[in-house]
Each structure stands twice: as C-alpha cells, then as structure tokens.
Motif scaffolding. Structure first.
Motif, mmCIF file in Angstrom:
data_model
loop_
_atom_site.group_PDB
_atom_site.id
_atom_site.type_symbol
_atom_site.label_atom_id
_atom_site.label_comp_id
_atom_site.label_asym_id
_atom_site.label_seq_id
_atom_site.Cartn_x
_atom_site.Cartn_y
_atom_site.Cartn_z
ATOM 1 N N SER A 3 -9.399 131.641 46.516
ATOM 2 C CA SER A 3 -8.129 131.275 45.520
ATOM 3 C C SER A 3 -6.873 131.124 46.406
ATOM 4 C CB SER A 3 -7.677 132.627 44.710
ATOM 5 O OG SER A 3 -6.442 132.402 44.180
ATOM 6 N N PRO A 4 -5.903 130.179 46.230
ATOM 7 C CA PRO A 4 -4.767 129.952 46.878
ATOM 8 C C PRO A 4 -3.779 130.989 46.877
ATOM 9 C CG PRO A 4 -4.844 128.576 45.198
ATOM 10 C CD PRO A 4 -6.069 129.232 44.816
ATOM 11 N N ILE A 5 -3.964 131.959 46.082
ATOM 12 C CA ILE A 5 -2.930 132.987 45.873
ATOM 13 C C ILE A 5 -3.452 134.487 46.046
ATOM 14 C CG2 ILE A 5 -1.477 131.550 44.188
ATOM 15 C CD1 ILE A 5 -2.542 132.941 41.750
ATOM 16 N N THR A 6 -2.504 135.103 46.191
ATOM 17 C CA THR A 6 -2.808 136.532 46.381
ATOM 18 C C THR A 6 -1.742 137.255 45.226
ATOM 19 O OG1 THR A 6 -3.305 136.906 48.519
ATOM 20 C CG2 THR A 6 -2.702 138.832 47.535
ATOM 21 N N ILE A 7 -2.367 138.131 44.133
ATOM 22 C CA ILE A 7 -1.522 138.781 43.336
ATOM 23 C C ILE A 7 -1.477 140.259 43.427
ATOM 24 C CG2 ILE A 7 -1.305 139.342 40.832
ATOM 25 C CD1 ILE A 7 -2.798 136.608 40.252
ATOM 26 N N ILE A 17 0.135 144.212 31.206
ATOM 27 C CA ILE A 17 -0.672 143.007 31.234
ATOM 28 C C ILE A 17 -2.110 143.283 30.728
ATOM 29 C CG2 ILE A 17 -1.909 141.156 32.633
ATOM 30 C CD1 ILE A 17 0.645 141.378 34.504
ATOM 31 N N ALA A 18 -2.812 144.537 30.790
ATOM 32 C CA ALA A 18 -3.879 145.011 30.505
ATOM 33 C C ALA A 18 -3.943 144.815 28.984
ATOM 34 C CB ALA A 18 -4.314 145.995 30.895
ATOM 35 N N ALA A 19 -2.705 145.336 28.191
ATOM 36 C CA ALA A 19 -2.572 145.348 26.962
ATOM 37 C C ALA A 19 -2.190 144.293 26.284
ATOM 38 C CB ALA A 19 -1.294 146.539 26.745
ATOM 39 N N ASP A 20 -0.994 143.428 26.740
ATOM 40 C CA ASP A 20 -0.609 142.413 26.032
ATOM 41 C C ASP A 20 -0.851 140.856 26.779
ATOM 42 O OD1 ASP A 20 0.504 144.125 24.369
ATOM 43 O OD2 ASP A 20 2.246 144.209 25.582
ATOM 44 N N GLY A 21 -1.234 140.889 27.933
ATOM 45 C CA GLY A 21 -1.546 139.752 28.710
ATOM 46 C C GLY A 21 -0.446 139.324 29.598
ATOM 47 N N MET A 22 -0.446 138.286 30.348
ATOM 48 C CA MET A 22 0.884 137.887 31.080
ATOM 49 C C MET A 22 1.696 136.962 30.308
ATOM 50 S SD MET A 22 2.093 138.007 33.981
ATOM 51 C CE MET A 22 3.869 137.561 34.464
ATOM 52 N N SER A 52 8.829 124.521 32.719
ATOM 53 C CA SER A 52 8.067 124.673 31.617
ATOM 54 C C SER A 52 7.659 126.042 31.211
ATOM 55 C CB SER A 52 6.800 124.042 31.585
ATOM 56 O OG SER A 52 6.000 124.483 32.806
ATOM 57 N N TRP A 53 6.811 127.051 31.844
ATOM 58 C CA TRP A 53 6.389 128.348 31.359
ATOM 59 C C TRP A 53 7.607 129.338 30.782
ATOM 60 C CZ3 TRP A 53 5.618 133.546 33.774
ATOM 61 C CH2 TRP A 53 4.340 134.094 32.940
ATOM 62 N N LEU A 54 8.737 129.585 31.943
ATOM 63 C CA LEU A 54 9.699 130.526 31.171
ATOM 64 C C LEU A 54 10.546 129.549 30.391
ATOM 65 C CD1 LEU A 54 10.478 132.130 34.642
ATOM 66 C CD2 LEU A 54 9.156 133.276 32.973
ATOM 67 N N LYS A 55 10.827 128.279 30.530
ATOM 68 C CA LYS A 55 11.567 127.477 29.598
ATOM 69 C C LYS A 55 10.934 127.397 28.122
ATOM 70 C CE LYS A 55 13.658 122.794 29.455
ATOM 71 N NZ LYS A 55 13.554 121.437 29.968
ATOM 72 N N ALA A 340 -3.105 127.702 40.366
ATOM 73 C CA ALA A 340 -3.754 128.917 39.991
ATOM 74 C C ALA A 340 -3.137 129.900 39.346
ATOM 75 C CB ALA A 340 -3.974 129.490 41.631
ATOM 76 N N PHE A 341 -1.893 130.382 39.569
ATOM 77 C CA PHE A 341 -1.250 131.354 38.587
ATOM 78 C C PHE A 341 -1.048 130.874 37.248
ATOM 79 C CE2 PHE A 341 2.306 133.736 37.139
ATOM 80 C CZ PHE A 341 1.862 135.074 37.508
ATOM 81 N N ALA A 342 -0.851 129.574 36.846
ATOM 82 C CA ALA A 342 -1.022 129.294 35.711
ATOM 83 C C ALA A 342 -2.209 129.560 35.081
ATOM 84 C CB ALA A 342 -0.627 127.693 35.482
ATOM 85 N N ARG A 343 -3.549 129.499 35.820
ATOM 86 C CA ARG A 343 -4.550 129.678 35.007
ATOM 87 C C ARG A 343 -4.749 131.231 35.068
ATOM 88 N NH1 ARG A 343 -6.436 125.833 38.937
ATOM 89 N NH2 ARG A 343 -6.923 127.223 40.317
#
Length: 356
Positions: A3-7, A17-22, A52-55, A340-343
């Motif tokens: 993955s190109p990202i670390t979270i 996030i476990a309860a409601d998703g991201m 887009s995402w926050l908008k 990657a984060f969008a996915r």
C-alpha cells in the motif's frame, strides 16, 4: 503490491469507524503540518479531499495549519480548491534562487508566490461557507522580541534551542503562539490553555491574510521576520512550526473526527524537537485522529527514495530544472495516496490501521 499509505487511528476514531464507517460528514478538523517541500506529497490527498470527498459532505470544519500547511489549508478554502492547490504545487515546485541569496530575497520571492496563489481573491478564503481557516504563527519575545541583524537573530534562536533541549516548556520564554483565525470561528478549542505557550488570537482579514501566511512560513535566518501585521500585537513574527511543527493540538476537545494527511506517521510537537525522538506525541490529544501518511514502500518509489525537502535546494544547486522535474514527479505520485485512502474510506480495514 504494498500500500502507498500508512494509517494510524486514535482509540476513539477506531471505535467510531468500526461502528459507522469512515464518513466525510464526521470530519470536523483538518490539520496541516509545517515542513516546507515535504508538504508537496499531500497534493493528491488535498485535491481529492477538498475537491470532492469533503465537498460532498458539507459541514463546518476547522482547517488549521502552520507554514506550508497553512498555505495548503488556505488553498483548500477557495471556491475552486483543486485549481488553488494546483497553483500552489506548480509555483512551489518552480521556485528558483541564485547560488548566493539573502533572507530579504527569499522573503520577496515567497511573498510573490503567495500573491499568485491568492490571485487577488483572498476574500474567498475567509468567506467559505463551511471551512474556517486558522493560520499559526510564532511571535518572538525576550531575545527574539525584535527582528534585527542576522547575528542578533542567530543568538536569539541559539538561546531558544538550548532552552528547548532542557524542556519544551522553556521555549515559551522565547516565543508565543499567535493564531490568525476566521472571524466567524472564535477558535474556542484552542483558547483554553493546553501547553506552556502564551497564545494570542487575531481575526483574519483582507489586511492581514497574506502577511499571516508569509509569517507562518518565515523560517528563521532563511526568511526575514514579518512585522507590522494588521490587527496583531506588534513584534517579529516567524514560522508557526517553531512551536507547532506537526500541530500537537488538543484535538480531543472536538467530538468529531480529525483527518490528518501527514508526510510522517508520527507527530513532533515543535521544529526544534525533530532530533529528540522522546518528544513524539502519544497522548489523549490524538484519540479522535485519523492520520494518513506515505508508506515506506511509497517513499522508496519517489525520486532519490525520499520526500522532497528543503535540502534539495542545496543538493540540486543551480540545476533548477532537475529539482523541479523531480518534485513535480513526486507531486504526481501523490495521487496514489489519495486513491488508496479513497478505497480504504469506502471499506475501512481496521486491521490495516495502527495506533499511535
């Protein structure tokens, strides 16, 4: 493929996030660290988030940054944030300096860069219906109370650095935090004391936006201090990263999530703490933070196997075209982080995410 990202997730963020998703609608604060050219690697994330995402999930959000982070967050508050981020990335990567340069020259160049980024439309940044910008700067006190000769400034910063090694709280004898904030947001979450530094709060306006942004990125001995900022206490203003390098702020005071795209997977409180690994933040302030940063595999794929950084000006010397080429390539690669984060946000894999 790696993955190109670390979270990284704080405990409260993980539970939510476990309860409601991201959910984009849950994001209340977006911080942006100081770090000069390192911030270019977040271009893809910035364009995706604010374009887009926050908008698509409007709500009031706090955008808070220091140095290039403040410049990024200002770009995020334009009517067309993608175009503003593209201007910022293109102009920042294209900076050129002669072999011998003084602080006055660098300050003039950065002021001109900000003029082009703001494009005469700084009022848009302060009028955004949802996104409230806060720009963090440092005001010198004690030995740093006034800008002067290079030697005077150097002596003042040597004193500050020596004090900081003993204890971070001693740095408060040399510097104060000044937050320039959207006038519709009283920055209540920052006004209650949370560290040793005295803080001042100044409303952003057409008269001080550019000066506040320039001050927030004015690295000591590299740029000149900014003085005479409209509406602010008198004095010499410097890079906000001196106190708030990676923005170790009291995020836990907000009930929402903090989405923190960052060029590192840890938080260093102040710029002078970079060489002091025991100062890295691991406290309750991060309980609602979602941090997204480049993975080791991603970093290895970049030109020179690392992030763009200020040392590149020396490494490439007068080969401006080569530096601009490699920084532009890194900016392009940053889109992989956003993808990657969008996915991940669509279907969060909590096993992929580590704690702080």
């Amino acid at each position: 493929m790696a993955s190109p990202i670390t979270i990284r997730l704080g405990a409260r963020a993980r539970q939510r996030i476990a309860a409601d998703g991201m959910q984009a609608a849950d994001v209340a604060i977006v911080p942006a660290a100081a770090g000069g050219p390192k911030g270019l690697i977040l271009h893809g994330m910035d364009c995706w988030m604010f374009g887009s995402w926050l908008k698509d999930a409007p709500r009031q959000r706090k955008l808070v940054g220091a140095s290039i982070g403040a410049w990024r967050m200002a770009a995020s508050a334009f009517h067309d944030p993608v175009a503003a981020h593209q201007r910022l990335a293109r102009l920042y990567a294209a900076q050129r300096y002669p072999a011998k340069v003084d602080a006055a020259y660098v300050s003039r160049t950065c002021r001109a860069l900000l003029d082009e980024v703001l494009d005469g439309r700084g009022a848009e940044v302060m009028a955004h219906p949802d996104h409230h910008l806060s720009v963090i700067t440092v005001r010198g006190i004690g030995a740093l109370a006034q800008s002067g000769t290079r030697w005077r400034e150097m002596a003042g910063f040597i004193i500050a650095a020596a004090s900081n090694v003993v204890a971070r709280k001693r740095l408060a004898g040399s510097m104060e935090r000044v937050v320039f904030h959207n006038a519709r947001d009283d920055s209540a979450w920052l006004r209650q004391e949370f560290d040793a530094f005295s803080s001042h709060f100044v409303g952003l306006s057409d008269a001080n936006l550019r000066d506040a942004l320039l001050a927030s990125g004015s690295i000591p001995l590299v740029l000149e201090a900014v003085t005479g900022i409209a509406g602010a206490p008198p004095g010499a203003y410097w890079d906000g990263g001196l106190i708030d390098y990676h923005l170790h702020l009291p995020y836990q005071r907000d009930p929402g999530l903090v989405l923190y795209p960052h060029f590192a997977d840890y938080i260093v409180p102040g710029w002078l703490d970079k060489s002091l690994p025991w100062r890295r933040a691991r406290d309750a302030a991060l309980e609602n933070v979602v941090m997204v940063s480049p993975s080791p595999a991603f970093l290895a794929s970049l030109p020179n196997g690392k992030l763009p950084d200020r040392r590149d000006f020396t490494f490439y010397g007068q080969d401006h075209a080569a530096r601009t080429r490699d920084w532009t390539r890194a900016i392009g690669e940053s889109e992989r982080m956003a993808e990657a984060f969008a996915r991940w946000s669509e279907k969060p894999d909590l096993q992929q995410a580590r704690g702080f």
